[in-house]
Design a protein around this motif. Structure first.
Motif, short mmCIF file in Angstrom:
data_model
loop_
_atom_site.label_atom_id
_atom_site.label_comp_id
_atom_site.label_asym_id
_atom_site.label_seq_id
_atom_site.Cartn_x
_atom_site.Cartn_y
_atom_site.Cartn_z
N SER A 90 0.83 -1.21 0.00
CA SER A 90 0.00 0.00 0.00
C SER A 90 0.86 1.26 0.00
CB SER A 90 -0.95 0.01 1.20
OG SER A 90 -0.22 0.05 2.42
N ALA A 91 2.02 1.22 0.67
CA ALA A 91 2.92 2.38 0.67
C ALA A 91 3.45 2.64 -0.73
CB ALA A 91 4.07 2.15 1.64
N ILE A 92 3.79 1.56 -1.44
CA ILE A 92 4.27 1.70 -2.83
C ILE A 92 3.16 2.29 -3.69
CG2 ILE A 92 5.01 0.43 -4.88
CD1 ILE A 92 7.21 0.52 -2.88
N SER A 93 1.95 1.72 -3.59
CA SER A 93 0.82 2.17 -4.40
C SER A 93 0.53 3.65 -4.16
CB SER A 93 -0.40 1.32 -4.07
OG SER A 93 -1.55 1.81 -4.72
N LYS A 94 0.53 4.06 -2.90
CA LYS A 94 0.23 5.47 -2.58
C LYS A 94 1.32 6.40 -3.10
CE LYS A 94 -2.55 4.38 1.51
NZ LYS A 94 -2.58 4.30 2.98
N SER A 95 2.59 5.98 -3.00
CA SER A 95 3.69 6.82 -3.50
C SER A 95 3.57 7.02 -5.01
CB SER A 95 5.04 6.16 -3.17
OG SER A 95 5.32 6.23 -1.80
N VAL A 96 3.26 5.93 -5.73
CA VAL A 96 3.11 6.04 -7.18
C VAL A 96 1.91 6.92 -7.53
CG1 VAL A 96 2.65 4.75 -9.31
CG2 VAL A 96 4.26 3.84 -7.63
N GLN A 97 0.81 6.73 -6.80
CA GLN A 97 -0.39 7.52 -7.05
C GLN A 97 -0.12 9.01 -6.84
OE1 GLN A 97 -3.77 6.11 -4.87
NE2 GLN A 97 -5.17 7.60 -5.75
N ARG A 98 0.60 9.34 -5.76
CA ARG A 98 0.93 10.76 -5.51
C ARG A 98 1.81 11.31 -6.63
NH1 ARG A 98 1.18 9.19 0.10
NH2 ARG A 98 3.42 8.81 -0.10
N LEU A 99 2.77 10.49 -7.12
CA LEU A 99 3.63 10.94 -8.21
C LEU A 99 2.81 11.19 -9.47
CD1 LEU A 99 6.56 11.44 -9.19
CD2 LEU A 99 6.63 9.02 -9.86
N GLU A 100 1.87 10.30 -9.76
CA GLU A 100 1.01 10.49 -10.94
C GLU A 100 0.19 11.78 -10.81
OE1 GLU A 100 -0.05 6.13 -12.77
OE2 GLU A 100 -1.06 6.67 -10.90
N GLU A 101 -0.34 12.00 -9.60
CA GLU A 101 -1.14 13.22 -9.39
C GLU A 101 -0.29 14.46 -9.57
OE1 GLU A 101 -2.70 12.60 -5.52
OE2 GLU A 101 -4.25 11.17 -6.17
N HIS A 102 0.94 14.42 -9.08
CA HIS A 102 1.83 15.57 -9.21
C HIS A 102 2.20 15.83 -10.67
CE1 HIS A 102 5.09 18.39 -8.56
NE2 HIS A 102 5.88 17.59 -9.27
N LEU A 103 2.50 14.74 -11.40
CA LEU A 103 2.92 14.89 -12.80
C LEU A 103 1.74 15.13 -13.73
CD1 LEU A 103 5.56 12.00 -12.99
CD2 LEU A 103 6.01 14.45 -12.75
N GLY A 104 0.54 14.71 -13.32
CA GLY A 104 -0.65 14.89 -14.15
C GLY A 104 -0.74 13.89 -15.28
N ILE A 105 -0.09 12.73 -15.14
CA ILE A 105 -0.16 11.69 -16.17
C ILE A 105 -0.33 10.32 -15.51
CG2 ILE A 105 1.25 12.93 -17.87
CD1 ILE A 105 3.63 11.23 -17.02
N ARG A 106 -0.80 9.35 -16.32
CA ARG A 106 -0.88 7.97 -15.85
C ARG A 106 0.43 7.27 -16.21
NH1 ARG A 106 -5.97 5.73 -15.16
NH2 ARG A 106 -4.81 3.89 -14.44
N LEU A 107 1.04 6.61 -15.23
CA LEU A 107 2.29 5.88 -15.47
C LEU A 107 2.05 4.41 -15.76
CD1 LEU A 107 4.33 7.48 -12.54
CD2 LEU A 107 4.57 7.98 -14.99
N PHE A 108 0.96 3.85 -15.19
CA PHE A 108 0.65 2.44 -15.37
C PHE A 108 -0.78 2.26 -15.87
CE2 PHE A 108 3.81 2.03 -11.81
CZ PHE A 108 4.75 1.27 -12.51
N SER A 109 -0.96 1.22 -16.70
CA SER A 109 -2.30 0.68 -16.96
C SER A 109 -2.46 -0.50 -16.01
CB SER A 109 -2.42 0.20 -18.42
OG SER A 109 -2.23 1.28 -19.30
N ARG A 110 -3.41 -0.41 -15.10
CA ARG A 110 -3.52 -1.40 -14.04
C ARG A 110 -4.61 -2.42 -14.35
NH1 ARG A 110 -2.41 3.54 -12.20
NH2 ARG A 110 -0.95 3.88 -10.50
N THR A 111 -4.32 -3.70 -14.08
CA THR A 111 -5.34 -4.74 -14.06
C THR A 111 -5.24 -5.41 -12.69
OG1 THR A 111 -3.94 -6.55 -14.86
CG2 THR A 111 -4.95 -5.13 -16.52
N THR A 112 -6.12 -6.35 -12.43
CA THR A 112 -6.08 -7.04 -11.13
C THR A 112 -4.85 -7.91 -11.00
OG1 THR A 112 -7.44 -8.82 -12.06
CG2 THR A 112 -8.59 -7.05 -10.86
N ARG A 113 -4.21 -8.26 -12.12
CA ARG A 113 -3.10 -9.19 -12.07
C ARG A 113 -1.73 -8.55 -12.32
NH1 ARG A 113 -4.17 -14.84 -12.86
NH2 ARG A 113 -6.38 -15.27 -12.61
N SER A 114 -1.70 -7.43 -13.04
CA SER A 114 -0.38 -6.92 -13.42
C SER A 114 -0.39 -5.41 -13.62
CB SER A 114 0.09 -7.60 -14.72
OG SER A 114 -0.76 -7.23 -15.79
N LEU A 115 0.83 -4.87 -13.73
CA LEU A 115 1.03 -3.46 -14.06
C LEU A 115 1.67 -3.39 -15.45
CD1 LEU A 115 2.65 -2.13 -10.77
CD2 LEU A 115 0.31 -1.73 -11.52
#
Length: 314
Positions: free
Chosen positions: A37-62
């Motif tokens: 969850s710490a990794i997920s939140k850090s990536v999410q904050r980075l995406e929000e700051h940059l204003g872009i999506r870094l990953f296409s997420r599925t239930t199984r993979s990034l």
């Protein structure tokens, strides 16, 4: 406040780069010793700051987006430079200290290395050991591993390798089983016996039994009556009279000393690859890594205790 924001962004870049390299938040979290969850939140904050999506997420993979792929290469360059700064500082210190991350296959780690770690720490009390066991392939550089112990030759030119010992394997059985069923004289005779085989957890493949026949290696996949994915379980089944099985000599040696196992087809036994220590080129001057690699030389002397036991048996 600006410094705090900068630290958050750097944390996000590290979390993003490791997640992209390893393919999941869980693997990245394990590598960095934090929660998914710490990794997920850090990536999410980075995406929000940059204003872009870094990953296409599925239930199984990034999966990296096009923007994510471009930034991943840049993030890796940044982390490599940070690694070089850290290693230069460590080399200048010249005293083993800090955390050393070591990985090894489960049987080698549990039987040979783990019992010696208290002796290593007694000698180097400023060093803490993060010891990770398993037969999953690990990218040392991506996961920040300092030293890996592996069976086989390295395929990565970024790594320094040191042979520790031959990986000697042979077939074994209990005296009770041999008394009941007789001893095979040739590998072909195994067709008439109960065989216990090993399955690799990482690949799901069963072990091909190698035998040295003159100048060539004969490989057999026996018709196994029991298949198990743990080396210690193979030995336990053999001791209980379950049949003939293939085992490294370092696992079999204590049972040989107690008379619970005997070699089978010993004249066909083979050194199947080598047990090798690997470490990144960037760790060449690291005093903690140098101390640990030197210590491995004590665990794996030119003639190992387990192969002395094996050589003395008939």
């Amino acid at each position: 406040m600006a410094a705090q924001i900068g630290i958050d962004r750097l944390t996000g870049i590290i979390a993003f780069a490791r997640s992209a390299s390893l393919g999941s938040y869980t693997a990245a979290a394990r590598s960095l010793s934090v929660s998914p969850s710490a990794i997920s939140k850090s990536v999410q904050r980075l995406e929000e700051h940059l204003g872009i999506r870094l990953f296409s997420r599925t239930t199984r993979s990034l999966t990296l987006t096009a923007e994510g792929r471009d930034l991943h290469e840049r993030a890796l360059r940044l982390l490599r430079e940070a690694e070089e700064i850290e290693q230069a500082a460590v080399a200048a210190r010249a005293e083993p200290a800090g955390i050393i991350k070591v990985t090894a296959p489960l049987p080698i780690g549990a039987h040979l290395i783990a019992p010696a770690l208290p002796r290593f720490r007694e000698r180097f009390p400023k060093v803490a050991v993060d010891f990770r066991l398993g037969d999953r392939f690990t990218d040392l550089i991506e996961e920040g591993i300092d030293v890996a112990i592996r069976v086989g030759e390295p395929a990565d030119s970024r790594l320094i390798a040191k042979k520790l010992a031959p990986n000697r394997i042979c077939a074994f059985a209990s005296p009770d089983y041999i008394n009941r069923r007789g001893k095979p004289e040739r590998p072909e005779d195994l067709d008439q016996h109960d065989c216990v085989n090993f399955r690799y957890q990482s690949s799901g493949q069963t072990l091909r039994w190698p035998f040295k026949v003159g100048d060539r290696v004969l490989e057999i996949v026996p018709n196994a009556t029991i298949v198990v994915d743990n080396s210690d379980a193979v030995a336990a089944i053999l001791v209980a009279g379950g049949g003939i099985g293939m085992s490294p000599t370092y696992i079999a040696a204590p049972y040989l000393e107690r008379g619970e196992l005997v070699p089978v087809l010993k004249e066909y036994a083979i050194d199947r690859y080598n047990i090798t220590a690997l470490w990144p080129e960037s760790r060449r001057g690291n005093p903690t890594v140098k101390a640990f690699v030197a210590f491995l030389g004590e665990i794996f002397p030119p003639q190992t205790s387990w192969d002395r036991v094996f050589s003395a048996t008939t």
